[in-house]
Design a protein around this motif. Structure first.
Motif, mmCIF file in Angstrom:
data_model
loop_
_atom_site.group_PDB
_atom_site.id
_atom_site.type_symbol
_atom_site.label_atom_id
_atom_site.label_comp_id
_atom_site.label_asym_id
_atom_site.label_seq_id
_atom_site.Cartn_x
_atom_site.Cartn_y
_atom_site.Cartn_z
ATOM 1 N N ASN A 146 0.817 -1.212 0.000
ATOM 2 C CA ASN A 146 0.000 0.000 0.000
ATOM 3 C C ASN A 146 0.853 1.266 0.000
ATOM 4 O O ASN A 146 0.489 2.272 -0.613
ATOM 5 C CB ASN A 146 -0.946 -0.013 1.201
ATOM 6 C CG ASN A 146 -2.022 -1.075 1.073
ATOM 7 O OD1 ASN A 146 -2.689 -1.155 0.050
ATOM 8 N ND2 ASN A 146 -2.192 -1.887 2.100
ATOM 9 N N VAL A 163 -5.190 -3.445 -6.381
ATOM 10 C CA VAL A 163 -4.809 -3.434 -4.970
ATOM 11 C C VAL A 163 -5.491 -4.600 -4.267
ATOM 12 O O VAL A 163 -6.629 -4.941 -4.575
ATOM 13 C CB VAL A 163 -5.211 -2.093 -4.316
ATOM 14 C CG1 VAL A 163 -6.701 -1.818 -4.465
ATOM 15 C CG2 VAL A 163 -4.802 -2.053 -2.841
ATOM 16 N N PRO A 172 -6.277 -0.274 2.439
ATOM 17 C CA PRO A 172 -6.513 0.606 1.284
ATOM 18 C C PRO A 172 -7.617 1.635 1.501
ATOM 19 O O PRO A 172 -7.641 2.660 0.817
ATOM 20 C CB PRO A 172 -6.887 -0.374 0.171
ATOM 21 C CG PRO A 172 -6.184 -1.641 0.537
ATOM 22 C CD PRO A 172 -6.297 -1.693 2.040
#
Length: 340
Positions: A146, A163, A172
């Motif tokens: 991240n 992601v 996130p």
């Protein structure tokens, strides 16, 4: 059923994409049937990668004769300009098309790679060349870090990101989503079921689908899985009190052993790729037999057998995972799988 807009690409997509990792594990005939059925059910974005052995080839065969618009996303872990440009051409050939809608620099997970891809001979400029020549439409990037992904977003060079996001990996929500939304970058959520680790796939997918700006990308290897995922997407409702309670129970049960792939534990004195080996359960469910028995995963397994339990990794882990014990447990799991 409401389509989802994939950021500034303005691509309108079915609420879930088709993740192309698991079809490596099934034969070509079965894979083609699964992909065709996905398209019949309305899925219009298929995600694969050069590193997924024959996934691109199987998807390409499934697309023959399809007259519906299907968006394609692929990736390459090549870090050089010329290397990734050639990979784009291989992907085009495998998929049997003239242009790929979205192409990712795959797995930018460390700062060395971050720096490399933006050098004059780096992968970003290979994709820029491919875009200028009309071989791809949008440049994208995937990352399991991240912190690194946040910096990649800030460059404003990518139209789409991938992601890891699920109800265990919620970082996130603070680190990635606000940045991506500010720049109108499309968000594909990989591992919505945490790579098959979470016990309730339906609830896992439902959790991720709650955020309408996200496109979940579940890996699919059977018609049954496919139809269940589509059913969840088509009949989406808010999470109930009981479902939130189940999520919290699962978080407590899994949170003490779940690796977020941040790699703060590295480097290991024995050269063990820690986040790889302690996620063995997920890999054994998703990877093809060849990779497990002789590829990069098998190499990680061999290195993991050299763990001395020095404990250095444990002092670095922000989640206080018992890493040496997890390495030992997962080495035993792989050994049993391999019949050694």
């Amino acid at each position: 059923m409401k389509l989802r807009r994939l950021g500034r690409t303005n691509i309108e997509v079915f609420p879930i994409a088709f993740g192309g990792i698991p079809i490596q594990r099934v034969n070509e005939e079965t894979a083609v049937k699964i992909v065709k059925r996905a398209i019949e059910l309305g899925i219009n974005l298929i995600d694969t990668a050069r590193g997924y052995t024959d996934s691109e080839i199987k998807i390409g065969k499934a697309l023959k004769g399809i007259d519906k618009k299907v968006y394609l996303s692929s990736k390459s872990a090549n870090r050089t300009k010329d290397g990734i440009y050639e990979d784009v051409k291989i992907s085009l050939k495998n998929l049997g098309i003239n242009k790929i809608d979205i192409y990712h620099i795959h797995g930018v997970n460390d700062w060395e790679t971050f720096k490399k891809i933006f050098e004059p001979d780096g992968a970003y400029f290979g994709l820029l060349k491919a875009k200028e020549e009309g071989l791809i439409d949008f440049i994208a990037v995937s990352s399991h870090s991240n912190d690194i992904l946040a910096e990649l977003i800030k460059t404003d060079k990518f139209d789409v990101i991938q992601v890891s996001y699920n109800f265990i990996e919620i970082e996130p929500e603070e680190k990635i989503f606000p940045l991506a939304l500010e720049k109108d970058i499309g968000i594909i959520a990989m591992k919505p079921m945490a790579g098959g680790v979470l016990p309730n796939p339906r609830l896992s997918l439902k959790f991720v689908l709650q955020k309408e700006f996200i496109l979940p990308d579940p890996g699919i290897e059977s018609i049954e899985e496919l139809e269940e995922d589509v059913e969840v997407a088509l009949n989406l409702t808010p999470l109930t009190h009981e479902e939130w309670e189940e999520i919290e129970r699962t978080r407590k049960e899994i949170g003490t052993t779940f690796c977020r792939k941040c790699d703060y534990c590295q480097p290991c004195p024995q050269g063990i790729p820690i986040s790889t080996i302690i996620r063995s359960e997920s890999f054994l469910k998703r990877l093809p037999e060849s990779t497990i028995r002789q590829g990069w995963f098998y190499d990680a397994y061999l290195k993991a057998q050299n763990c001395t339990k020095c404990g250095i990794c444990t002092t670095r882990c922000p989640y206080n995972l018992p890493i040496p014990d997890l390495i030992e447990k997962n080495v035993a799991l792989v050994k049993e799988y391999l019949g050694e």
